[in-house]
Write a protein that holds these residues in place. Structure first.
Motif, short mmCIF file in Angstrom:
data_model
loop_
_atom_site.label_atom_id
_atom_site.label_comp_id
_atom_site.label_asym_id
_atom_site.label_seq_id
_atom_site.Cartn_x
_atom_site.Cartn_y
_atom_site.Cartn_z
N GLY A 1 30.35 42.10 32.41
CA GLY A 1 30.25 40.70 32.01
C GLY A 1 31.53 40.25 31.35
O GLY A 1 32.39 41.07 31.04
N PRO A 2 31.66 38.92 31.15
CA PRO A 2 32.91 38.42 30.56
C PRO A 2 33.11 38.91 29.12
O PRO A 2 32.14 39.30 28.46
CB PRO A 2 32.72 36.89 30.59
N SER A 3 34.36 38.86 28.66
CA SER A 3 34.65 39.37 27.32
C SER A 3 34.04 38.44 26.25
O SER A 3 33.92 37.23 26.45
CB SER A 3 36.15 39.51 27.11
N GLY A 4 33.64 39.04 25.16
CA GLY A 4 33.08 38.29 24.05
C GLY A 4 31.62 37.94 24.21
O GLY A 4 31.05 37.18 23.43
N ILE A 5 30.97 38.47 25.25
CA ILE A 5 29.59 38.09 25.54
C ILE A 5 28.60 38.96 24.77
O ILE A 5 27.43 38.60 24.62
CB ILE A 5 29.35 38.14 27.08
N GLU B 1 34.48 50.94 27.74
CA GLU B 1 35.74 50.80 28.49
C GLU B 1 36.60 52.06 28.35
O GLU B 1 37.80 51.97 28.06
CB GLU B 1 36.49 49.56 28.01
N PHE B 2 36.00 53.22 28.57
CA PHE B 2 36.73 54.47 28.36
C PHE B 2 37.71 54.81 29.47
O PHE B 2 38.46 55.76 29.37
CB PHE B 2 35.75 55.63 28.11
N LEU B 3 37.70 54.01 30.55
CA LEU B 3 38.62 54.30 31.65
C LEU B 3 39.86 53.42 31.65
O LEU B 3 40.74 53.59 32.49
CB LEU B 3 37.88 54.13 32.99
N SER B 4 39.92 52.49 30.70
CA SER B 4 41.10 51.63 30.69
C SER B 4 42.32 52.43 30.21
O SER B 4 42.17 53.45 29.54
CB SER B 4 40.87 50.41 29.79
N ASP C 1 26.56 34.43 30.63
CA ASP C 1 26.25 33.39 29.66
C ASP C 1 24.97 32.66 30.07
O ASP C 1 24.89 32.10 31.15
CB ASP C 1 27.44 32.42 29.59
N GLY C 2 23.97 32.67 29.22
CA GLY C 2 22.69 32.05 29.55
C GLY C 2 22.74 30.55 29.40
O GLY C 2 23.46 30.01 28.59
N VAL D 1 30.40 50.43 29.34
CA VAL D 1 30.82 49.03 29.37
C VAL D 1 32.09 48.98 30.20
O VAL D 1 33.03 49.74 29.96
CB VAL D 1 31.07 48.49 27.94
N GLU D 2 32.11 48.12 31.19
CA GLU D 2 33.26 48.07 32.10
C GLU D 2 33.54 46.62 32.48
O GLU D 2 32.65 45.91 32.93
CB GLU D 2 32.96 48.92 33.35
N HIS D 3 34.78 46.19 32.30
CA HIS D 3 35.10 44.80 32.66
C HIS D 3 35.50 44.67 34.12
O HIS D 3 35.40 43.60 34.72
CB HIS D 3 36.19 44.25 31.73
N ASP D 4 35.97 45.79 34.73
CA ASP D 4 36.40 45.76 36.13
C ASP D 4 35.16 45.90 37.02
O ASP D 4 34.58 46.98 37.15
CB ASP D 4 37.37 46.92 36.36
#
Lengths: 304, 234
Positions: free
Chosen positions: B45-49, B167-170, B217-218, B198-201
């Motif tokens: 999902g997008p950052s800050g969500i 995000e352990f793969l960044s 975002d709901g 948690v992964e942003h990609d």
């Protein structure tokens, strides 16, 4: 709600505090003319009584007879005996003080302990800190008599209070992520304290301990005045006989020892500084630290 | 699939869970989620969500606003699953002044009390992550990617039932990323553990996920910053 500190607000607040301090001082002083008179007095006093220092304090005492061979006769001098005793008192009180303050500061840190434990530990540390080491020295001289033991106990108690505060503030300043990771993994509080908190705050803890050793060495010059041992005994003696040139010699020796402690601090902390990983100073460089510092200042000036 | 067979007990159960730092402002609402042994769940999902906040809530670091949260058979926040939960925070949470070995042993310490066993586990995890030559180095001297590998080794040495990784793969190059991901997924499959990442990609998320949890975002109530979770089987 927390707000970001604006540089302008900070500057204005500081200017206000500065003006307030001048106003308060002005309220306490009824004659500013005394200040100029004081400077003249100081210059006269310096030339007539303080300078040059009387280095006879480094000569062996008449009694007891000195058995040391040349060139080590200075080890029978009052300056050497006093300095070594003061260093011993400072060393023992710093080590014992740190051993007692560390568990208390871990308990006092709000990011590690529940509120009831944190506040009760802070109460103990404040109680130890509220009296200066000189008053603790008087207390212990009354309790167990004259001598270095009274001085050692006095400074140990003060070290616990003072060092404990520095330590828990350093611990509270740690980033929370390592603590959270340890908590989520299921480490106990004691395991976290020993394996995460102490290594992570090692730079500050070492720095504070060495600062405390230096502070205790300087305090050792005061507590001797009340009979708690150390170089202070001789300083007090010559002050009573108005032999200020000898007092200055002692003070210069104290200054030299403080400088040496500072160089030792630089080396000890280099093991925990990211900058010093690139090139750790050798002992000879540490003792020539003034040159390194001067270089650093030049670099800084160039940057400006 | 194990989860569908119903033979295994779920390692993570979330029922009507609302999360957030302020009880009046829910960041994420999850009606129902179960994670079974051997599963890899990716939260995207997008950052800050609120993805990291969700992970921190499962780790027991933030209390849920409402709902039931059960981790490894323990109901949070009353009874945390001591030693069964591995956590790799986004900022890694390594002890910067301590060595690689010390950091990895911290994970093993959470799992076992025997010193010898801890050393064996740590050595193995360090080798798997290709950090044997760096084992005595302080963390502060390592690159960002190497530090991520240390944090992963710490979790492997712990051998937890449930791994939470933020995000352990960044910051990893392609080759290292593949080896780290292989090591972790092998552990999950072989030990019947579960992994929540948690992964942003999003493409990488789809590549590794058994379940993809997209937090978006709901628009249910525009006056509250609410979110809804979609569970998608990949």
């Amino acid at each position: 709600m927390r707000t970001a500190i604006d540089g302008k607000i900070l500057a204005t607040s500081f200017s206000f505090m500065l003006m307030l301090a001048f106003l308060v001082l002005n309220g306490m002083v009824n004659d500013w003319g005394r200040l100029t008179g004081g400077v003249t007095n100081l210059i006269d006093f310096f030339h007539q009584s303080l300078w040059p220092p009387d280095w006879s304090v480094l000569e062996p005492q008449v009694y007891p007879v000195c058995t040391a061979r040349a060139p080590f006769e200075f080890t029978c001098s009052t300056a050497w005996i006093g300095v070594i005793e003061t260093i011993k008192i400072a060393f023992v009180s710093t080590v014992f003080g740190m051993a007692l303050s560390l568990p208390l500061s871990l308990s006092a840190a709000r990011n590690l302990s529940p509120k009831w434990l944190s506040y009760s530990s802070r109460f103990i540390l404040s109680a130890f800190r509220s009296l200066p080491s000189l008053i603790w020295a008087i207390f212990f001289v009354i309790l167990i008599g004259l001598g270095p033991l009274s001085g050692t106990l006095a400074m140990t108690v003060y070290t616990v209070g003072y060092l404990g505060k520095l330590q828990y503030e350093a611990i509270e300043g740690l980033t929370k992520t390592p603590l959270e990771a340890a908590d989520a993994m299921g480490l106990t509080k004691i395991e976290t304290a020993l394996n995460v908190v102490i290594p992570e705050s090692a730079n500050d803890l070492i720095s504070h301990a060495i600062f405390m050793f230096e502070y205790n060495f300087r305090s050792g010059t005061i507590i001797g005045i009340v009979g708690a041992g150390g170089i202070g005994y001789y300083i007090d003696l010559y002050l009573r006989f108005l032999q200020y040139d000898k007092v200055v010699a002692y003070l210069l020796i104290i200054f030299m020892v403080v400088l040496i402690i500072d160089f030792f601090s630089i080396y000890a902390r280099s093991f925990f500084n990211e900058e010093d990983d690139l090139r750790r100073p050798s002992w000879s460089e540490v003792f020539l630290g003034i040159v390194r510092s001067a270089d650093a200042t030049d670099d800084f000036s160039d940057g400006l | 699939m194990q989860s569908e067979s119903g033979l295994n007990k779920p390692l993570l159960v979330l029922r009507d869970v609302s999360i957030g730092y302020d009880s009046s402002l829910s960041l994420v609402n999850i009606p129902n989620l179960e994670v079974f042994p051997g599963e890899i769940v990716v939260i995207a999902g997008p950052s800050g969500i609120g993805k990291s906040t969700l992970l921190r809530t499962i780790a027991g670091l933030v209390s849920p606003i409402s709902g039931v949260l059960e981790v490894c058979g323990c109901i949070l926040p009353e009874s945390p699953p001591r030693g069964n939960l591995g956590y790799i925070p986004q900022k890694l949470g390594l002890v910067r002044h301590a060595s690689v070995r010390h950091n990895v042993e911290l994970g093993a310490r959470a799992g076992v009390k025997s010193r010898k066993e801890r050393q064996v586990r740590s050595k193995e995890a360090i080798e798997i992550m290709g950090l044997s030559e760096k084992s005595t180095e302080p963390i502060r001297r390592l690159s960002g990617g190497q530090q991520r590998r240390v944090a992963t080794a710490r979790t492997l040495a712990q051998r937890p039932k449930l791994i939470l990784a933020d995000e352990f793969l960044s910051e990893l190059d392609e080759e290292t990323l593949a080896s780290v991901l292989d090591a972790v997924t092998n552990y999950v499959r072989e030990s019947n553990a579960a992994l929540i990442v948690v992964e942003h990609d999003i493409s990488r998320a789809k590549m590794m996920a058994d379940k993809l949890l997209v937090i978006d975002d709901g628009r249910v109530n525009p006056f509250i910053k609410g979110t809804k979770a979609m569970e998608v089987n990949v």
